[in-house]
Design an enzyme around this catalytic site. Structure first.
Site: not given
Ligand code: TPP
Length: 526
Positions: A25-26, A28, A47, A70, A281, A401
Protein backbone atom coordinates in the site's frame (compact mmCIF):
# COMPACT_ATOMS: atom_id res chain seq x y z
CA UNK A 1 26.15 8.48 5.56
CA UNK A 2 23.95 5.62 4.27
CA UNK A 3 20.17 5.79 4.46
CA UNK A 4 17.97 3.52 6.59
CA UNK A 5 16.86 2.01 3.25
CA UNK A 6 20.43 1.19 2.12
CA UNK A 7 21.51 -0.31 5.46
CA UNK A 8 18.33 -2.39 5.68
CA UNK A 9 18.80 -3.97 2.24
CA UNK A 10 22.48 -4.70 3.08
CA UNK A 11 21.35 -6.32 6.32
CA UNK A 12 18.74 -8.46 4.57
CA UNK A 13 21.18 -9.48 1.83
CA UNK A 14 23.87 -10.40 4.33
CA UNK A 15 21.42 -12.45 6.38
CA UNK A 16 20.45 -14.42 3.25
CA UNK A 17 17.05 -12.81 2.89
CA UNK A 18 16.45 -11.75 -0.72
CA UNK A 19 12.81 -12.78 -1.16
CA UNK A 20 10.07 -10.43 0.02
CA UNK A 21 6.54 -11.83 0.27
CA UNK A 22 4.14 -8.94 0.28
CA UNK A 23 1.08 -6.98 -0.60
CA UNK A 24 1.78 -3.25 -0.77
CA UNK A 25 0.00 0.00 0.00
CA UNK A 26 1.14 3.61 0.05
CA UNK A 27 2.88 3.21 3.44
CA UNK A 28 5.14 0.51 1.96
CA UNK A 29 6.14 2.27 -1.27
CA UNK A 30 9.22 4.05 0.17
CA UNK A 31 10.57 0.67 1.31
CA UNK A 32 9.97 -0.82 -2.15
CA UNK A 33 11.51 2.16 -3.97
CA UNK A 34 14.70 1.17 -5.83
CA UNK A 35 13.99 -2.53 -5.12
CA UNK A 36 17.41 -4.18 -5.70
CA UNK A 37 17.82 -6.44 -8.72
CA UNK A 38 19.14 -9.33 -6.67
CA UNK A 39 15.92 -9.34 -4.61
CA UNK A 40 12.67 -11.05 -5.56
CA UNK A 41 9.21 -9.73 -4.67
CA UNK A 42 6.45 -12.35 -4.48
CA UNK A 43 3.05 -10.68 -4.59
CA UNK A 44 0.08 -12.33 -2.93
CA UNK A 45 -3.37 -10.88 -3.59
CA UNK A 46 -4.51 -11.33 0.01
CA UNK A 47 -2.35 -11.12 3.12
CA UNK A 48 -3.45 -14.58 4.27
CA UNK A 49 -1.88 -15.86 1.06
CA UNK A 50 1.25 -13.72 1.57
CA UNK A 51 1.73 -15.13 5.08
CA UNK A 52 0.90 -18.68 3.95
CA UNK A 53 3.46 -18.57 1.12
CA UNK A 54 6.10 -17.17 3.48
CA UNK A 55 5.21 -19.79 6.09
CA UNK A 56 5.72 -22.62 3.58
CA UNK A 57 8.97 -21.03 2.45
CA UNK A 58 10.30 -20.72 6.02
CA UNK A 59 9.24 -24.25 6.97
CA UNK A 60 10.78 -25.87 3.91
CA UNK A 61 13.99 -23.82 3.85
CA UNK A 62 14.56 -23.69 7.60
CA UNK A 63 15.41 -20.01 7.10
CA UNK A 64 13.60 -16.82 8.13
CA UNK A 65 11.10 -15.57 5.56
CA UNK A 66 10.49 -11.84 5.13
CA UNK A 67 6.98 -10.41 4.80
CA UNK A 68 5.88 -6.85 4.02
CA UNK A 69 2.24 -6.03 4.79
CA UNK A 70 0.08 -2.97 4.50
CA UNK A 71 -0.42 -1.24 7.86
CA UNK A 72 -3.26 -2.42 10.15
CA UNK A 73 -5.66 -3.79 7.54
CA UNK A 74 -2.95 -5.88 5.89
CA UNK A 75 -1.71 -7.15 9.24
CA UNK A 76 -5.24 -8.04 10.26
CA UNK A 77 -5.78 -10.04 7.09
CA UNK A 78 -2.65 -12.07 7.87
CA UNK A 79 -3.53 -12.84 11.49
CA UNK A 80 -5.34 -16.14 10.84
CA UNK A 81 -2.24 -17.48 9.13
CA UNK A 82 -0.15 -16.46 12.14
CA UNK A 83 -1.98 -19.00 14.32
CA UNK A 84 -0.34 -21.71 12.21
CA UNK A 85 3.04 -19.94 12.07
CA UNK A 86 3.08 -19.56 15.85
CA UNK A 87 2.50 -23.27 16.49
CA UNK A 88 4.80 -24.45 13.70
CA UNK A 89 7.58 -22.20 15.05
CA UNK A 90 7.97 -20.53 11.66
CA UNK A 91 10.63 -17.83 11.66
CA UNK A 92 8.57 -15.15 9.91
CA UNK A 93 9.95 -11.62 9.92
CA UNK A 94 6.81 -9.58 9.37
CA UNK A 95 7.10 -5.90 8.58
CA UNK A 96 4.25 -3.49 8.01
CA UNK A 97 4.30 0.06 6.76
CA UNK A 98 3.18 2.79 9.11
CA UNK A 99 2.00 6.36 8.43
CA UNK A 100 4.62 9.15 8.51
CA UNK A 101 5.65 9.68 12.14
CA UNK A 102 4.02 13.11 12.50
CA UNK A 103 0.71 11.75 11.13
CA UNK A 104 0.27 8.82 13.52
CA UNK A 105 -0.97 10.81 16.55
CA UNK A 106 -3.82 12.47 14.67
CA UNK A 107 -4.91 9.04 13.42
CA UNK A 108 -4.70 9.87 9.73
CA UNK A 109 -5.86 7.26 7.26
CA UNK A 110 -3.46 4.27 7.37
CA UNK A 111 -2.05 5.14 10.78
CA UNK A 112 -1.60 1.79 12.52
CA UNK A 113 -2.72 2.87 16.00
CA UNK A 114 -0.79 0.95 18.70
CA UNK A 115 0.87 -1.08 15.95
CA UNK A 116 2.99 -3.40 18.19
CA UNK A 117 -0.16 -4.46 20.05
CA UNK A 118 -2.01 -5.59 16.93
CA UNK A 119 -0.39 -8.98 16.13
CA UNK A 120 -0.10 -10.11 19.77
CA UNK A 121 -0.22 -12.82 21.06
CA UNK A 122 0.75 -14.56 17.83
CA UNK A 123 4.27 -13.12 17.61
CA UNK A 124 7.35 -13.60 19.79
CA UNK A 125 8.28 -9.95 19.62
CA UNK A 126 6.53 -6.87 18.30
CA UNK A 127 7.99 -3.39 17.96
CA UNK A 128 7.88 0.01 16.33
CA UNK A 129 11.30 1.72 16.37
CA UNK A 130 11.31 4.93 18.41
CA UNK A 131 13.37 6.77 15.78
CA UNK A 132 14.43 6.17 12.16
CA UNK A 133 18.04 5.33 13.08
CA UNK A 134 16.75 2.36 15.10
CA UNK A 135 15.09 0.68 12.08
CA UNK A 136 18.09 -1.43 10.89
CA UNK A 137 18.86 -2.54 14.45
CA UNK A 138 15.21 -3.42 15.04
CA UNK A 139 15.13 -5.49 11.86
CA UNK A 140 18.33 -7.23 12.89
CA UNK A 141 16.73 -8.01 16.25
CA UNK A 142 13.64 -9.28 14.42
CA UNK A 143 15.65 -11.65 12.20
CA UNK A 144 17.66 -13.10 15.10
CA UNK A 145 14.71 -13.27 17.44
CA UNK A 146 12.62 -15.15 14.85
CA UNK A 147 15.50 -17.58 14.23
CA UNK A 148 16.51 -18.35 17.80
CA UNK A 149 14.69 -21.18 19.57
CA UNK A 150 11.87 -21.48 20.11
CA UNK A 151 11.48 -20.01 16.64
CA UNK A 152 8.44 -17.97 15.71
CA UNK A 153 6.99 -14.95 13.95
CA UNK A 154 8.04 -11.40 14.87
CA UNK A 155 6.56 -8.05 13.84
CA UNK A 156 8.06 -4.61 13.11
CA UNK A 157 6.00 -1.56 12.16
CA UNK A 158 8.00 1.03 10.21
CA UNK A 159 6.86 4.62 9.53
CA UNK A 160 7.20 5.36 5.82
CA UNK A 161 9.19 8.55 6.27
CA UNK A 162 12.02 6.60 7.96
CA UNK A 163 13.41 4.97 4.83
CA UNK A 164 15.34 7.89 3.31
CA UNK A 165 16.62 9.22 6.65
CA UNK A 166 20.27 8.81 7.56
CA UNK A 167 20.98 5.63 9.49
CA UNK A 168 23.78 6.88 11.79
CA UNK A 169 27.47 6.01 12.01
CA UNK A 170 27.11 2.67 13.76
CA UNK A 171 24.01 1.35 11.99
CA UNK A 172 26.11 -0.90 9.74
CA UNK A 173 27.40 -2.83 12.77
CA UNK A 174 24.26 -4.96 12.77
CA UNK A 175 24.69 -6.15 9.18
CA UNK A 176 27.20 -8.92 9.83
CA UNK A 177 26.15 -10.06 13.29
CA UNK A 178 26.13 -13.84 13.72
CA UNK A 179 24.17 -15.31 16.59
CA UNK A 180 24.40 -19.02 17.35
CA UNK A 181 22.39 -21.12 19.76
CA UNK A 182 24.12 -23.78 21.83
CA UNK A 183 21.62 -26.17 23.33
CA UNK A 184 23.30 -29.46 24.27
CA UNK A 185 22.18 -31.04 27.57
CA UNK A 186 24.76 -31.58 30.29
CA UNK A 187 26.60 -34.87 30.85
CA UNK A 188 24.42 -35.66 33.87
CA UNK A 189 21.17 -34.88 32.03
CA UNK A 190 22.12 -37.17 29.15
CA UNK A 191 23.23 -39.96 31.44
CA UNK A 192 19.95 -39.82 33.34
CA UNK A 193 17.85 -39.91 30.18
CA UNK A 194 19.91 -42.78 28.74
CA UNK A 195 19.64 -44.69 31.98
CA UNK A 196 15.83 -44.35 32.03
CA UNK A 197 15.60 -45.53 28.41
CA UNK A 198 18.03 -48.43 28.88
CA UNK A 199 16.24 -49.57 32.04
CA UNK A 200 12.68 -49.38 30.69
CA UNK A 201 10.92 -52.69 30.08
CA UNK A 202 8.51 -51.48 27.44
CA UNK A 203 9.36 -47.95 26.26
CA UNK A 204 7.62 -46.07 23.46
CA UNK A 205 8.78 -43.10 21.41
CA UNK A 206 6.45 -40.24 20.40
CA UNK A 207 7.90 -37.83 17.84
CA UNK A 208 6.79 -34.36 16.87
CA UNK A 209 7.36 -31.71 14.22
CA UNK A 210 10.50 -30.31 15.81
CA UNK A 211 12.32 -33.55 14.95
CA UNK A 212 11.63 -32.88 11.27
CA UNK A 213 12.35 -29.15 11.58
CA UNK A 214 15.75 -29.93 13.12
CA UNK A 215 16.34 -32.71 10.54
CA UNK A 216 16.77 -35.24 13.31
CA UNK A 217 14.64 -37.86 11.48
CA UNK A 218 17.64 -40.15 10.84
CA UNK A 219 18.69 -39.95 14.48
CA UNK A 220 15.17 -40.89 15.54
CA UNK A 221 15.34 -43.95 13.26
CA UNK A 222 18.66 -44.98 14.83
CA UNK A 223 17.22 -44.57 18.32
CA UNK A 224 14.13 -46.62 17.44
CA UNK A 225 16.24 -49.41 15.93
CA UNK A 226 18.61 -49.41 18.90
CA UNK A 227 15.72 -49.68 21.35
CA UNK A 228 13.42 -51.84 19.16
CA UNK A 229 10.39 -49.85 20.23
CA UNK A 230 7.17 -48.64 18.66
CA UNK A 231 7.18 -45.07 17.33
CA UNK A 232 4.09 -42.89 17.26
CA UNK A 233 3.78 -39.46 15.70
CA UNK A 234 2.47 -36.91 18.21
CA UNK A 235 -1.19 -35.85 17.76
CA UNK A 236 -2.26 -33.05 15.38
CA UNK A 237 0.86 -33.73 13.28
CA UNK A 238 2.04 -30.76 11.23
CA UNK A 239 5.16 -32.53 9.89
CA UNK A 240 6.42 -36.08 9.33
CA UNK A 241 9.31 -36.77 11.74
CA UNK A 242 9.75 -40.50 11.01
CA UNK A 243 9.50 -42.59 7.81
CA UNK A 244 5.96 -43.95 7.91
CA UNK A 245 6.88 -47.27 6.22
CA UNK A 246 9.50 -48.11 8.85
CA UNK A 247 8.65 -51.26 10.85
CA UNK A 248 8.65 -49.28 14.12
CA UNK A 249 6.07 -46.77 12.83
CA UNK A 250 2.66 -47.20 14.48
CA UNK A 251 0.72 -44.16 13.18
CA UNK A 252 -0.36 -40.74 14.41
CA UNK A 253 -1.76 -40.63 17.94
CA UNK A 254 -5.36 -39.46 18.23
CA UNK A 255 -5.70 -35.86 19.47
CA UNK A 256 -7.69 -36.70 22.61
CA UNK A 257 -6.64 -37.34 26.20
CA UNK A 258 -8.47 -40.66 26.55
CA UNK A 259 -7.38 -41.84 23.09
CA UNK A 260 -3.69 -41.19 23.72
CA UNK A 261 -3.77 -42.95 27.07
CA UNK A 262 -5.51 -45.97 25.50
CA UNK A 263 -2.95 -46.16 22.68
CA UNK A 264 0.01 -45.96 25.08
CA UNK A 265 -1.41 -48.46 27.59
CA UNK A 266 1.15 -51.00 28.81
CA UNK A 267 4.25 -48.85 28.31
CA UNK A 268 6.33 -48.05 31.39
CA UNK A 269 8.19 -45.14 29.74
CA UNK A 270 6.90 -42.67 27.16
CA UNK A 271 9.61 -40.52 25.56
CA UNK A 272 8.24 -37.55 23.64
CA UNK A 273 10.69 -35.71 21.39
CA UNK A 274 10.00 -32.42 19.62
CA UNK A 275 6.26 -32.11 20.28
CA UNK A 276 4.08 -30.49 22.88
CA UNK A 277 2.73 -32.90 25.53
CA UNK A 278 0.21 -33.08 23.99
CA UNK A 279 -1.63 -31.11 21.31
CA UNK A 280 -5.16 -32.31 22.10
CA UNK A 281 -8.16 -31.38 19.96
CA UNK A 282 -11.23 -33.55 20.46
CA UNK A 283 -12.72 -33.31 23.95
CA UNK A 284 -12.50 -36.83 25.34
CA UNK A 285 -11.47 -36.52 28.97
CA UNK A 286 -9.56 -39.24 30.77
CA UNK A 287 -6.32 -39.89 32.62
CA UNK A 288 -3.27 -38.17 31.16
CA UNK A 289 -1.05 -41.25 31.48
CA UNK A 290 -1.62 -45.00 31.47
CA UNK A 291 -1.26 -46.71 34.85
CA UNK A 292 2.41 -47.14 35.80
CA UNK A 293 3.84 -45.08 32.92
CA UNK A 294 6.47 -42.36 33.29
CA UNK A 295 7.00 -39.66 30.67
CA UNK A 296 10.09 -37.74 29.57
CA UNK A 297 9.74 -34.83 27.20
CA UNK A 298 12.63 -33.48 25.09
CA UNK A 299 11.85 -30.13 23.49
CA UNK A 300 13.50 -26.94 22.33
CA UNK A 301 10.58 -24.89 23.60
CA UNK A 302 10.65 -23.99 27.29
CA UNK A 303 6.97 -22.99 27.18
CA UNK A 304 5.98 -26.42 25.86
CA UNK A 305 7.95 -28.05 28.68
CA UNK A 306 6.49 -25.80 31.36
CA UNK A 307 2.85 -26.07 30.34
CA UNK A 308 2.67 -29.88 30.04
CA UNK A 309 0.38 -31.32 32.72
CA UNK A 310 2.57 -34.36 33.43
CA UNK A 311 6.01 -35.89 33.02
CA UNK A 312 9.59 -34.62 33.26
CA UNK A 313 11.19 -32.47 30.57
CA UNK A 314 14.59 -31.65 29.17
CA UNK A 315 14.76 -28.36 27.27
CA UNK A 316 17.44 -28.31 24.59
CA UNK A 317 18.08 -28.75 20.91
CA UNK A 318 16.42 -32.02 19.84
CA UNK A 319 19.05 -32.82 17.18
CA UNK A 320 21.96 -32.24 19.54
CA UNK A 321 20.20 -34.18 22.29
CA UNK A 322 19.47 -37.23 20.16
CA UNK A 323 22.98 -37.18 18.72
CA UNK A 324 24.55 -37.07 22.17
CA UNK A 325 22.10 -39.63 23.55
CA UNK A 326 22.62 -42.33 20.92
CA UNK A 327 26.12 -43.51 21.97
CA UNK A 328 24.74 -44.04 25.48
CA UNK A 329 21.88 -46.29 24.35
CA UNK A 330 22.42 -50.06 24.47
CA UNK A 331 21.19 -52.33 21.66
CA UNK A 332 17.98 -53.86 22.96
CA UNK A 333 17.31 -57.61 22.83
CA UNK A 334 13.58 -56.95 22.22
CA UNK A 335 12.16 -58.10 18.88
CA UNK A 336 11.64 -55.33 16.33
CA UNK A 337 7.99 -54.34 15.89
CA UNK A 338 6.23 -55.83 12.85
CA UNK A 339 5.56 -53.38 10.01
CA UNK A 340 1.95 -52.21 9.75
CA UNK A 341 -0.11 -54.09 7.16
CA UNK A 342 -0.92 -52.13 4.00
CA UNK A 343 -4.64 -51.23 3.89
CA UNK A 344 -6.79 -52.86 1.23
CA UNK A 345 -8.07 -51.07 -1.87
CA UNK A 346 -11.59 -49.63 -1.70
CA UNK A 347 -14.32 -49.10 -4.30
CA UNK A 348 -14.60 -45.84 -6.27
CA UNK A 349 -18.08 -44.45 -7.00
CA UNK A 350 -19.54 -43.55 -10.41
CA UNK A 351 -17.88 -40.21 -11.27
CA UNK A 352 -16.26 -40.03 -7.80
CA UNK A 353 -12.97 -41.35 -6.47
CA UNK A 354 -12.47 -42.65 -2.97
CA UNK A 355 -9.80 -40.51 -1.22
CA UNK A 356 -8.03 -43.76 -0.31
CA UNK A 357 -7.59 -44.53 -4.01
CA UNK A 358 -6.39 -41.00 -4.76
CA UNK A 359 -3.70 -41.53 -2.13
CA UNK A 360 -2.77 -45.01 -3.41
CA UNK A 361 -2.37 -43.50 -6.88
CA UNK A 362 -0.22 -40.69 -5.53
CA UNK A 363 1.88 -43.19 -3.64
CA UNK A 364 2.45 -45.19 -6.81
CA UNK A 365 3.21 -42.27 -9.15
CA UNK A 366 4.76 -39.45 -7.14
CA UNK A 367 8.54 -39.11 -6.91
CA UNK A 368 9.95 -40.82 -3.79
CA UNK A 369 11.03 -37.51 -2.31
CA UNK A 370 7.81 -35.62 -3.12
CA UNK A 371 6.68 -33.05 -0.56
CA UNK A 372 3.03 -33.12 0.47
CA UNK A 373 1.27 -30.01 1.71
CA UNK A 374 -1.93 -31.40 3.13
CA UNK A 375 -5.09 -29.52 4.00
CA UNK A 376 -7.97 -31.89 3.59
CA UNK A 377 -9.10 -32.33 7.13
CA UNK A 378 -11.27 -35.45 6.93
CA UNK A 379 -8.64 -37.58 5.17
CA UNK A 380 -5.62 -37.17 7.43
CA UNK A 381 -5.64 -40.68 8.85
CA UNK A 382 -6.01 -42.49 5.53
CA UNK A 383 -3.33 -40.27 3.99
CA UNK A 384 -0.78 -41.35 6.62
CA UNK A 385 -1.78 -44.99 6.10
CA UNK A 386 -1.43 -44.90 2.34
CA UNK A 387 1.23 -42.42 1.26
CA UNK A 388 4.84 -43.31 2.00
CA UNK A 389 7.03 -40.48 3.27
CA UNK A 390 10.75 -41.12 3.58
CA UNK A 391 12.77 -37.91 3.44
CA UNK A 392 12.87 -35.12 6.01
CA UNK A 393 10.57 -32.23 5.10
CA UNK A 394 8.05 -34.40 3.25
CA UNK A 395 4.80 -33.27 4.91
CA UNK A 396 3.29 -29.99 6.05
CA UNK A 397 -0.16 -29.51 7.59
CA UNK A 398 -1.46 -26.30 9.25
CA UNK A 399 -0.07 -26.47 12.77
CA UNK A 400 -3.04 -24.71 14.35
CA UNK A 401 -5.62 -26.11 11.94
CA UNK A 402 -6.15 -22.59 10.58
CA UNK A 403 -7.46 -23.18 7.07
CA UNK A 404 -6.12 -21.16 4.15
CA UNK A 405 -2.59 -22.51 4.69
CA UNK A 406 -2.51 -25.30 2.11
CA UNK A 407 -2.61 -23.58 -1.27
CA UNK A 408 -0.20 -20.72 -0.46
CA UNK A 409 2.11 -22.88 1.67
CA UNK A 410 2.43 -25.37 -1.21
CA UNK A 411 3.74 -22.51 -3.35
CA UNK A 412 6.14 -21.29 -0.67
CA UNK A 413 7.45 -24.82 -0.12
CA UNK A 414 7.96 -25.27 -3.87
CA UNK A 415 9.87 -21.96 -4.07
CA UNK A 416 12.12 -23.12 -1.22
CA UNK A 417 12.62 -26.64 -2.63
CA UNK A 418 12.75 -26.24 -6.43
CA UNK A 419 14.33 -29.69 -6.94
CA UNK A 420 11.56 -31.63 -5.18
CA UNK A 421 8.00 -32.01 -6.49
CA UNK A 422 5.44 -30.34 -4.22
CA UNK A 423 1.95 -31.83 -4.19
CA UNK A 424 -0.82 -29.89 -2.49
CA UNK A 425 -3.65 -32.13 -1.28
CA UNK A 426 -6.33 -29.62 -0.42
CA UNK A 427 -10.01 -29.94 0.49
CA UNK A 428 -12.60 -27.90 -1.41
CA UNK A 429 -13.49 -26.11 1.84
CA UNK A 430 -9.87 -25.30 2.66
CA UNK A 431 -8.96 -24.18 -0.87
CA UNK A 432 -11.58 -21.45 -0.81
CA UNK A 433 -9.96 -19.59 2.11
CA UNK A 434 -6.91 -18.73 0.00
CA UNK A 435 -8.00 -19.30 -3.58
CA UNK A 436 -6.20 -16.18 -4.86
CA UNK A 437 -2.94 -18.09 -4.29
CA UNK A 438 -3.63 -19.53 -7.75
CA UNK A 439 -2.80 -16.15 -9.24
CA UNK A 440 0.67 -16.17 -7.59
CA UNK A 441 1.19 -19.76 -8.74
CA UNK A 442 0.50 -18.75 -12.34
CA UNK A 443 2.41 -15.47 -12.35
CA UNK A 444 5.58 -16.94 -10.81
CA UNK A 445 5.22 -20.26 -12.71
CA UNK A 446 5.51 -22.27 -9.51
CA UNK A 447 5.36 -25.91 -10.68
CA UNK A 448 3.39 -27.40 -7.79
CA UNK A 449 0.67 -29.96 -8.48
CA UNK A 450 -2.44 -28.81 -6.62
CA UNK A 451 -5.03 -31.52 -6.04
CA UNK A 452 -8.44 -30.36 -4.85
CA UNK A 453 -10.46 -33.12 -3.18
CA UNK A 454 -13.99 -31.99 -3.92
CA UNK A 455 -16.46 -33.69 -1.59
CA UNK A 456 -18.82 -30.70 -1.49
CA UNK A 457 -18.77 -30.55 2.29
CA UNK A 458 -16.78 -29.51 5.36
CA UNK A 459 -16.08 -33.20 5.92
CA UNK A 460 -14.19 -32.93 9.21
CA UNK A 461 -17.01 -30.82 10.67
CA UNK A 462 -19.49 -33.52 9.70
CA UNK A 463 -17.33 -35.93 11.77
CA UNK A 464 -17.27 -33.50 14.69
CA UNK A 465 -21.02 -32.96 14.41
CA UNK A 466 -21.50 -36.72 14.85
CA UNK A 467 -19.07 -36.80 17.79
CA UNK A 468 -20.69 -33.77 19.48
CA UNK A 469 -24.21 -34.98 18.71
CA UNK A 470 -25.13 -31.88 16.69
CA UNK A 471 -27.27 -33.14 13.84
CA UNK A 472 -28.87 -29.90 12.65
CA UNK A 473 -26.06 -27.34 12.24
CA UNK A 474 -26.36 -25.12 9.14
CA UNK A 475 -23.43 -24.14 6.96
CA UNK A 476 -21.58 -27.42 6.70
CA UNK A 477 -21.77 -27.96 2.93
CA UNK A 478 -19.92 -26.20 0.10
CA UNK A 479 -21.52 -27.49 -3.12
CA UNK A 480 -21.23 -26.14 -6.66
CA UNK A 481 -17.69 -24.77 -6.79
CA UNK A 482 -15.97 -25.20 -10.16
CA UNK A 483 -12.27 -25.29 -9.27
CA UNK A 484 -11.14 -25.88 -12.85
CA UNK A 485 -12.89 -22.65 -13.87
CA UNK A 486 -11.43 -20.76 -10.92
CA UNK A 487 -7.95 -22.03 -11.76
CA UNK A 488 -8.24 -21.01 -15.40
CA UNK A 489 -9.59 -17.63 -14.31
CA UNK A 490 -6.39 -17.04 -12.37
CA UNK A 491 -4.20 -18.40 -15.19
CA UNK A 492 -3.51 -21.91 -13.89
CA UNK A 493 -4.09 -24.95 -16.12
CA UNK A 494 -6.60 -27.40 -14.74
CA UNK A 495 -7.83 -30.97 -15.25
CA UNK A 496 -10.94 -32.69 -13.96
CA UNK A 497 -10.07 -36.21 -12.78
CA UNK A 498 -13.27 -38.15 -12.15
CA UNK A 499 -11.85 -41.56 -13.03
CA UNK A 500 -8.71 -43.37 -11.95
CA UNK A 501 -7.35 -43.18 -15.52
CA UNK A 502 -7.93 -39.42 -15.71
CA UNK A 503 -6.14 -38.96 -12.38
CA UNK A 504 -3.15 -41.00 -13.53
CA UNK A 505 -2.90 -38.96 -16.74
CA UNK A 506 -3.27 -35.62 -14.96
CA UNK A 507 -0.62 -36.51 -12.37
CA UNK A 508 1.82 -37.62 -15.06
CA UNK A 509 1.25 -34.34 -16.90
CA UNK A 510 1.58 -32.29 -13.71
CA UNK A 511 4.85 -33.93 -12.67
CA UNK A 512 6.33 -33.17 -16.10
CA UNK A 513 5.23 -29.53 -16.25
CA UNK A 514 7.32 -26.45 -15.45
CA UNK A 515 4.26 -24.54 -14.20
CA UNK A 516 1.41 -25.28 -11.82
CA UNK A 517 -1.40 -27.70 -12.54
CA UNK A 518 -4.64 -27.90 -10.59
CA UNK A 519 -6.39 -31.28 -10.54
CA UNK A 520 -9.99 -31.28 -9.36
CA UNK A 521 -11.01 -34.71 -8.05
CA UNK A 522 -14.65 -35.32 -7.13
CA UNK A 523 -14.48 -37.51 -4.02
CA UNK A 524 -16.84 -39.35 -1.74
CA UNK A 525 -17.14 -38.00 1.80
CA UNK A 526 -15.20 -40.30 4.17
N1 TPP B 1 -12.08 -21.55 9.62
C1 TPP B 1 -10.74 -21.64 9.67
C2 TPP B 1 -9.90 -20.47 9.28
N2 TPP B 1 -10.13 -22.76 10.07
C3 TPP B 1 -10.88 -23.81 10.45
N3 TPP B 1 -10.23 -24.90 10.88
C4 TPP B 1 -12.30 -23.77 10.38
C5 TPP B 1 -12.86 -22.61 9.95
C6 TPP B 1 -13.17 -24.95 10.82
N4 TPP B 1 -12.98 -26.14 9.98
C7 TPP B 1 -12.25 -27.18 10.38
S1 TPP B 1 -12.22 -28.42 9.31
C8 TPP B 1 -13.23 -27.60 8.24
C9 TPP B 1 -13.57 -26.35 8.75
C10 TPP B 1 -14.43 -25.36 8.08
C11 TPP B 1 -13.67 -28.23 6.95
C12 TPP B 1 -12.65 -28.21 5.86
O1 TPP B 1 -13.20 -28.78 4.74
P1 TPP B 1 -12.37 -29.33 3.52
O2 TPP B 1 -11.17 -28.53 3.29
O3 TPP B 1 -13.29 -29.49 2.37
O4 TPP B 1 -11.85 -30.73 4.01
P2 TPP B 1 -12.65 -32.04 4.43
O5 TPP B 1 -12.84 -31.96 5.92
O6 TPP B 1 -13.92 -32.08 3.68
O7 TPP B 1 -11.71 -33.15 4.09
Amino acid sequence: MPSVHAVTYSLLRHQGITTVFGNPGSNELPFLKGFPEDFRYVLGLHEGVVAGMADGYALASGRPAFINLHAAAGTGNAMGALTNAWYSHSPLVITAGQQARSMIGVESMLANVDAPQLPKPLVKWSYEPACPEDVPRALSQAIHSASLPPRGPVYVSIPHDDWDREAGDDAALVIEREIAHAGVPSFEQLERLAQRLNAAENPVLVLGPEVDARQANGLAVELAERLCLPVWVAPSASRCPFPNRHPCFRGVLPAAIAGITAHLEGHDLIVVVGAPVFRYHKYAPGRYLPEGAGLVHVTGDANEAARAPMGDALVGDVHATLEALLPRIEQSARAMPEPLPRPAAVEDGEGYLAPANVFDTLDALAPEDAIYVKESTSTVEIFWERVGMREPGSYFFPAAGGLGFGLPAALGVQLAQPRRQVIGVIGDGSASYAITALWSAAQYRIPAVLIILKNGTYGALRGFARHMKVDDAPGLDVPDIDFCALARGYGVEARLADTHEALVQALQEGFAMDRPLLIEVPTLPT
